[in-house]
Design an enzyme around this catalytic site. Sequence first.
Site, PDB file in Angstrom:
ATOM      1  N   GLY A   1       0.842  -1.198   0.000  1.00  0.00           N
ATOM      2  CA  GLY A   1       0.000   0.000   0.000  1.00  0.00           C
ATOM      3  C   GLY A   1       0.872   1.241   0.000  1.00  0.00           C
ATOM      4  O   GLY A   1       2.109   1.145   0.080  1.00  0.00           O
ATOM      5  N   ASP A   2       0.229   2.399  -0.126  1.00  0.00           N
ATOM      6  CA  ASP A   2       0.942   3.684  -0.091  1.00  0.00           C
ATOM      7  C   ASP A   2       1.958   3.816  -1.216  1.00  0.00           C
ATOM      8  O   ASP A   2       2.993   4.454  -1.054  1.00  0.00           O
ATOM      9  CB  ASP A   2       1.650   3.901   1.268  1.00  0.00           C
TER      10      ASP A   2
ATOM     11  N   THR B   1      -3.587   7.290   9.361  1.00  0.00           N
ATOM     12  CA  THR B   1      -3.329   7.268  10.808  1.00  0.00           C
ATOM     13  C   THR B   1      -2.184   8.186  11.223  1.00  0.00           C
ATOM     14  O   THR B   1      -1.964   8.373  12.418  1.00  0.00           O
ATOM     15  CB  THR B   1      -2.954   5.833  11.253  1.00  0.00           C
ATOM     16  N   GLY B   2      -1.434   8.716  10.274  1.00  0.00           N
ATOM     17  CA  GLY B   2      -0.300   9.586  10.607  1.00  0.00           C
ATOM     18  C   GLY B   2       0.921   8.827  11.126  1.00  0.00           C
ATOM     19  O   GLY B   2       1.934   9.433  11.467  1.00  0.00           O
TER      20      GLY B   2
ATOM     21  N   ASP C   1      11.857  10.686  -7.205  1.00  0.00           N
ATOM     22  CA  ASP C   1      12.526  11.899  -6.713  1.00  0.00           C
ATOM     23  C   ASP C   1      12.989  11.758  -5.257  1.00  0.00           C
ATOM     24  O   ASP C   1      13.941  12.417  -4.843  1.00  0.00           O
ATOM     25  CB  ASP C   1      11.594  13.113  -6.838  1.00  0.00           C
TER      26      ASP C   1
ATOM     27  N   ALA D   1      -7.775   2.938   3.623  1.00  0.00           N
ATOM     28  CA  ALA D   1      -6.970   3.481   2.520  1.00  0.00           C
ATOM     29  C   ALA D   1      -6.880   4.996   2.659  1.00  0.00           C
ATOM     30  O   ALA D   1      -7.696   5.616   3.324  1.00  0.00           O
ATOM     31  CB  ALA D   1      -7.626   3.137   1.191  1.00  0.00           C
ATOM     32  N   GLY D   2      -5.894   5.562   2.029  1.00  0.00           N
ATOM     33  CA  GLY D   2      -5.792   7.010   2.027  1.00  0.00           C
ATOM     34  C   GLY D   2      -5.089   7.431   0.761  1.00  0.00           C
ATOM     35  O   GLY D   2      -3.949   7.045   0.522  1.00  0.00           O
TER      36      GLY D   2
HETATM   37  P1  IMP Z   1      -6.671  -2.846   8.589  1.00  0.00           P
HETATM   38  O1  IMP Z   1      -6.833  -2.825   7.114  1.00  0.00           O
HETATM   39  O2  IMP Z   1      -7.040  -1.546   9.260  1.00  0.00           O
HETATM   40  O3  IMP Z   1      -7.340  -4.022   9.228  1.00  0.00           O
HETATM   41  O4  IMP Z   1      -5.112  -3.027   8.903  1.00  0.00           O
HETATM   42  C1  IMP Z   1      -4.402  -4.219   8.594  1.00  0.00           C
HETATM   43  C2  IMP Z   1      -3.000  -3.921   8.121  1.00  0.00           C
HETATM   44  O5  IMP Z   1      -3.053  -3.295   6.841  1.00  0.00           O
HETATM   45  C3  IMP Z   1      -2.240  -2.929   9.018  1.00  0.00           C
HETATM   46  O6  IMP Z   1      -0.866  -3.276   9.008  1.00  0.00           O
HETATM   47  C4  IMP Z   1      -2.425  -1.593   8.331  1.00  0.00           C
HETATM   48  O7  IMP Z   1      -1.409  -0.675   8.625  1.00  0.00           O
HETATM   49  C5  IMP Z   1      -2.394  -2.030   6.871  1.00  0.00           C
HETATM   50  N1  IMP Z   1      -3.108  -1.130   5.960  1.00  0.00           N
HETATM   51  C6  IMP Z   1      -4.440  -1.053   5.767  1.00  0.00           C
HETATM   52  N2  IMP Z   1      -4.726  -0.143   4.836  1.00  0.00           N
HETATM   53  C7  IMP Z   1      -3.567   0.357   4.407  1.00  0.00           C
HETATM   54  C8  IMP Z   1      -3.209   1.314   3.401  1.00  0.00           C
HETATM   55  O8  IMP Z   1      -4.050   1.892   2.705  1.00  0.00           O
HETATM   56  N3  IMP Z   1      -1.883   1.560   3.269  1.00  0.00           N
HETATM   57  C9  IMP Z   1      -0.943   0.912   3.987  1.00  0.00           C
HETATM   58  N4  IMP Z   1      -1.213   0.010   4.919  1.00  0.00           N
HETATM   59  C10 IMP Z   1      -2.522  -0.277   5.125  1.00  0.00           C
END
Ligand code: IMP
Length: 419
Positions: A12-13, A298-299, A330, A39-40
């Site tokens: 992710g990210d 979550t920061g 970059d 997600a973000g």
């Molecule tokens: P959950 O999806 O909140 O249940 O989290 C489960 C795991 O997935 C944790 O380690 C989170 O930090 C990770 N996670 C969930 N969504 C994201 C995302 O959008 N980006 C990165 N890590 C994520």
Amino acid sequence: MPVVIIVGTQFGDEGKGKVTDYFASNSDLVVRFQGGNNAGHTVVVGEKEFKLHLLPSGIIQNKKSLIGAGVVIDPKVLVQELENIKKINSNPNLIIDPRAHIIMPYHILLDAVHEESRGNKIGTTLRGIGPCYAERSYREGIRFEDLIEESRLREKLKIIFPIKKKVLECSYGKEVDISLEQLVKEYAELGKKLKQYLGDVSLLVQEALDAGKTVLFEGAQGAFLDMDFGTYPFVTSSHPIAGEAFVGTGIGPKQNLKIVGIVKAYTTRVGSGVLVSELHGELADNLRKAGNEFGTTTGRPRRIGWLDLVLLRTAKRFNSLDEIVVTKLDVLSGLDKLKVCVAYELNGKQVKEVPALTSDLEKCKPVLKEFKGFKIADCKSYSDLPKEARDYLEFIEKELKVKISMVGIGAERNKILNK
Ligand code: IMP
């Protein structure tokens, strides 16, 4: 191509939001098919920065934006995001599938108590994602179709809520200070606000495809957070891999399509779990700062690692990637030298794909190849990139046997180079 699927290839990210925004301009529909407000996506347009957690990124360009059945929706978050987006777009073109599940306050409480009571914390986003998907499987979920009809909502909650309250209070000692009636009232109110967006996403997508329209599927999270194929149990509760675009939307897989994997030029991960190419100390701190690697949701500071080709080869297999987009190149600018994890060492041998056994993966050590550093100034085209940066990218392409179609070199919309 009528169908484009965008997926994250790491944890992710990867910068999917910006790439989705780019592809959205050539698409008629943009669909989210899994995940929720864990997600973000950050999209920068001119001076404005938009943080989206639930709304498909296409909403910024007022594309028809659809939330499929595979997504879990926190209606409070969605209403808030819609309020924000209405500042630039008074009539968001949003459709929500009635089958999508709703995150209720007790899911958020359950997420927290499960994390607290587990020895090995997953480090979830605490947004109630896991409990909501779990209850979908238990067949105790509230769906969007229930949220928008007060009598259905009341009938369902009459059965489900006392069970959740009992579990929280008796098993975990967590007081639930909301009554059934308050819950029904609060959520029916949210349902009223969202009812106007109801639509059969499965049918609408199929009709759009039949009419020759183009559909963009926007994945959230990344391959190694996949519930089955990721680093279980340190994963999310949905399937961020390409196959889920079909399941989470309700269309078949026989499509004329292109699957685009988003690859950040290095690796990050939030929360616990294996990260074979992990870096520590000053170098990790500098990259974290340069890449602003703090969770959009979550920061939390993200863990940092070198680019890991073992992960990417496996992500290519999970997703049938047709091409990749490398983002945030970059951020590596200015390093004297950089490294890429080309293989893992496992029991004295080199492996090139992620081992299926967790016990093997936990033993893996990175095999690193060193590259000369580069400085990225104001590049307008791929050929403006320093030779060392092109060498780095072309090595990735050669190793993965998949072409790089674009390279991101900054947060703004125009900082993306076609290769
Ligand atoms: P959950 O999806 O909140 O249940 O989290 C489960 C795991 O997935 C944790 O380690 C989170 O930090 C990770 N996670 C969930 N969504 C994201 C995302 O959008 N980006 C990165 N890590 C994520």
